[in-house]
Scaffold this active site. Structure first.
Site, PDB file in Angstrom:
ATOM      1  CB  ALA A  79      -0.917   0.013   1.225  1.00  0.00           C
ATOM      2  NE  ARG A  87       3.709  12.272  -5.819  1.00  0.00           N
ATOM      3  CZ  ARG A  87       3.676  13.149  -4.823  1.00  0.00           C
ATOM      4  NH1 ARG A  87       4.640  13.166  -3.937  1.00  0.00           N
ATOM      5  NH2 ARG A  87       2.690  14.011  -4.729  1.00  0.00           N
ATOM      6  CD  GLU A 112      -5.292 -13.721  -1.237  1.00  0.00           C
ATOM      7  OE1 GLU A 112      -5.210 -14.913  -1.504  1.00  0.00           O
ATOM      8  OE2 GLU A 112      -5.791 -13.278  -0.191  1.00  0.00           O
ATOM      9  CE1 TYR A 124       1.040  -5.991  -7.006  1.00  0.00           C
ATOM     10  CE2 TYR A 124      -1.237  -6.696  -7.185  1.00  0.00           C
ATOM     11  CZ  TYR A 124      -0.211  -6.140  -6.447  1.00  0.00           C
ATOM     12  OH  TYR A 124      -0.434  -5.736  -5.157  1.00  0.00           O
TER      13      TYR A 124
HETATM   14  C1  LIG Z   1      -1.606  -0.352  -6.023  1.00  0.00           C
HETATM   15  C2  LIG Z   1      -0.722   0.756  -5.466  1.00  0.00           C
HETATM   16  C3  LIG Z   1       0.200   0.168  -4.402  1.00  0.00           C
HETATM   17  C4  LIG Z   1       0.132   1.343  -6.591  1.00  0.00           C
HETATM   18  O1  LIG Z   1       1.046   2.238  -6.005  1.00  0.00           O
HETATM   19  P1  LIG Z   1       1.618   3.506  -6.830  1.00  0.00           P
HETATM   20  O2  LIG Z   1       2.791   4.012  -6.064  1.00  0.00           O
HETATM   21  O3  LIG Z   1       0.551   4.470  -7.125  1.00  0.00           O
HETATM   22  O4  LIG Z   1       2.097   2.798  -8.176  1.00  0.00           O
HETATM   23  P2  LIG Z   1       3.232   3.309  -9.179  1.00  0.00           P
HETATM   24  O5  LIG Z   1       3.213   4.799  -9.244  1.00  0.00           O
HETATM   25  O6  LIG Z   1       4.505   2.645  -8.808  1.00  0.00           O
HETATM   26  O7  LIG Z   1       2.703   2.744 -10.571  1.00  0.00           O
HETATM   27  C5  LIG Z   1       3.229   1.566 -11.108  1.00  0.00           C
HETATM   28  C6  LIG Z   1       2.286   1.041 -12.165  1.00  0.00           C
HETATM   29  O8  LIG Z   1       1.036   0.691 -11.563  1.00  0.00           O
HETATM   30  C7  LIG Z   1      -0.025   0.941 -12.492  1.00  0.00           C
HETATM   31  N1  LIG Z   1      -0.886   1.968 -11.935  1.00  0.00           N
HETATM   32  C8  LIG Z   1      -0.644   2.732 -10.842  1.00  0.00           C
HETATM   33  N2  LIG Z   1      -1.703   3.541 -10.586  1.00  0.00           N
HETATM   34  C9  LIG Z   1      -2.615   3.278 -11.564  1.00  0.00           C
HETATM   35  C10 LIG Z   1      -3.923   3.764 -11.824  1.00  0.00           C
HETATM   36  N3  LIG Z   1      -4.513   4.702 -11.061  1.00  0.00           N
HETATM   37  N4  LIG Z   1      -4.585   3.234 -12.878  1.00  0.00           N
HETATM   38  C11 LIG Z   1      -4.036   2.274 -13.643  1.00  0.00           C
HETATM   39  N5  LIG Z   1      -2.792   1.766 -13.447  1.00  0.00           N
HETATM   40  C12 LIG Z   1      -2.090   2.272 -12.407  1.00  0.00           C
HETATM   41  C13 LIG Z   1       0.639   1.408 -13.770  1.00  0.00           C
HETATM   42  O9  LIG Z   1       0.935   0.252 -14.525  1.00  0.00           O
HETATM   43  C14 LIG Z   1       1.925   2.015 -13.244  1.00  0.00           C
HETATM   44  O10 LIG Z   1       2.947   2.033 -14.203  1.00  0.00           O
HETATM   45  P3  LIG Z   1       3.211   3.376 -15.076  1.00  0.00           P
HETATM   46  O11 LIG Z   1       3.440   4.465 -14.075  1.00  0.00           O
HETATM   47  O12 LIG Z   1       4.427   3.031 -15.847  1.00  0.00           O
HETATM   48  O13 LIG Z   1       1.982   3.581 -15.884  1.00  0.00           O
HETATM   49  C15 LIG Z   1      -1.582   1.920  -4.861  1.00  0.00           C
HETATM   50  O14 LIG Z   1      -2.551   2.305  -5.825  1.00  0.00           O
HETATM   51  C16 LIG Z   1      -2.300   1.547  -3.570  1.00  0.00           C
HETATM   52  O15 LIG Z   1      -1.719   1.658  -2.475  1.00  0.00           O
HETATM   53  N6  LIG Z   1      -3.557   1.101  -3.677  1.00  0.00           N
HETATM   54  C17 LIG Z   1      -4.354   0.752  -2.501  1.00  0.00           C
HETATM   55  C18 LIG Z   1      -3.840  -0.522  -1.862  1.00  0.00           C
HETATM   56  C19 LIG Z   1      -3.879  -1.687  -2.830  1.00  0.00           C
HETATM   57  O16 LIG Z   1      -4.786  -1.832  -3.625  1.00  0.00           O
HETATM   58  N7  LIG Z   1      -2.836  -2.543  -2.707  1.00  0.00           N
HETATM   59  C20 LIG Z   1      -2.733  -3.735  -3.508  1.00  0.00           C
HETATM   60  C21 LIG Z   1      -3.398  -4.873  -2.811  1.00  0.00           C
HETATM   61  S1  LIG Z   1      -3.219  -6.410  -3.682  1.00  0.00           S
END
Ligand SMILES: CC(C)(COP(=O)(O)OP(=O)(O)OC[C@H]1O[C@@H](n2cnc3c(N)ncnc32)[C@H](O)[C@@H]1OP(=O)(O)O)[C@@H](O)C(=O)NCCC(=O)NCCS
Length: 158
Positions: A79, A87, A112, A124
């Site tokens: 998370a 970012r 999962e 992923y």
């Molecule tokens: C999932 C999560 C961890 C991603 O973290 P993040 O720091 O925003 O992700 P990143 O900036 O590293 O993005 C990496 C990739 O994720 C995908 N991604 C991230 N945010 C996205 C969005 N809003 N929509 C679609 N794809 C997205 C893209 O593929 C992105 O690659 P790109 O930047 O080259 O397009 C964050 O959204 C989160 O904390 N979500 C809530 C908790 C959660 O769902 N955890 C996973 C449980 S299984």
């Protein structure tokens, strides 16, 4: 290790269990308490990483917990705080888990994720993970409804 944007990766996740538990509770319908996170870290092969923002007074921005044991590695939770998303931090945290999996000689990485969680699923998939199964009604959401879990995997060439 300093990352782009002034973020820093920290491997001492034990020092940030209160923040990690608060973030987990704010995001997920089945929150994990500080004690639950602590218990996970006692399990063999369980480790994690934290992302901090700001150089002078580093603030918690996100975390990952994973387990690398024998042939398998698994993402337990991941998370990033809403203000810090988009970012590259989720990717950096996932790379820590991938590194652990490779270092321990795991044959595959598993996780999962809730069906419809597109930011997570796209992250992923961008790392080469593919969906291989679905657990119907696995998650119970805050409004009492249910959502499927998608199981994803990544194979390593060892
Ligand atoms: C999932 C999560 C961890 C991603 O973290 P993040 O720091 O925003 O992700 P990143 O900036 O590293 O993005 C990496 C990739 O994720 C995908 N991604 C991230 N945010 C996205 C969005 N809003 N929509 C679609 N794809 C997205 C893209 O593929 C992105 O690659 P790109 O930047 O080259 O397009 C964050 O959204 C989160 O904390 N979500 C809530 C908790 C959660 O769902 N955890 C996973 C449980 S299984």
């Amino acid at each position: 290790m300093t990352e782009p944007g002034g973020y820093r990766l920290e491997r001492d996740i034990e020092a940030y269990l209160d923040e990690a538990s608060a973030l987990h509770g704010a995001i997920f319908d089945r929150p994990w308490s500080r004690d639950a996170l602590q218990d996970l870290l006692v399990m063999s092969g369980t480790d994690g990483a934290v992302i901090l923002s700001g150089a002078r007074e580093p603030a918690f921005a996100g975390f990952v917990l994973f387990q690398c044991i024998g042939d398998f590695a698994e993402i337990l939770t991941l998370a990033v705080l809403p203000d810090h998303r988009g970012r590259g931090l989720g990717r950096i945290l996932m790379q820590q888990a991938l590194e652990c999996a490779r270092d321990t000689g795991a044959a595959k990485l598993l996780l999962e994720v809730q069906d419809g969680n597109l930011p997570a699923i796209q992250l992923y998939e961008s790392l080469g993970m593919t969906a291989f199964d679905r657990r119907r009604n696995y998650y119970r959401t805050a409004d009492g409804s249910h959502a499927d879990a998608i199981l994803m995997q990544l194979f390593f060439d060892n």
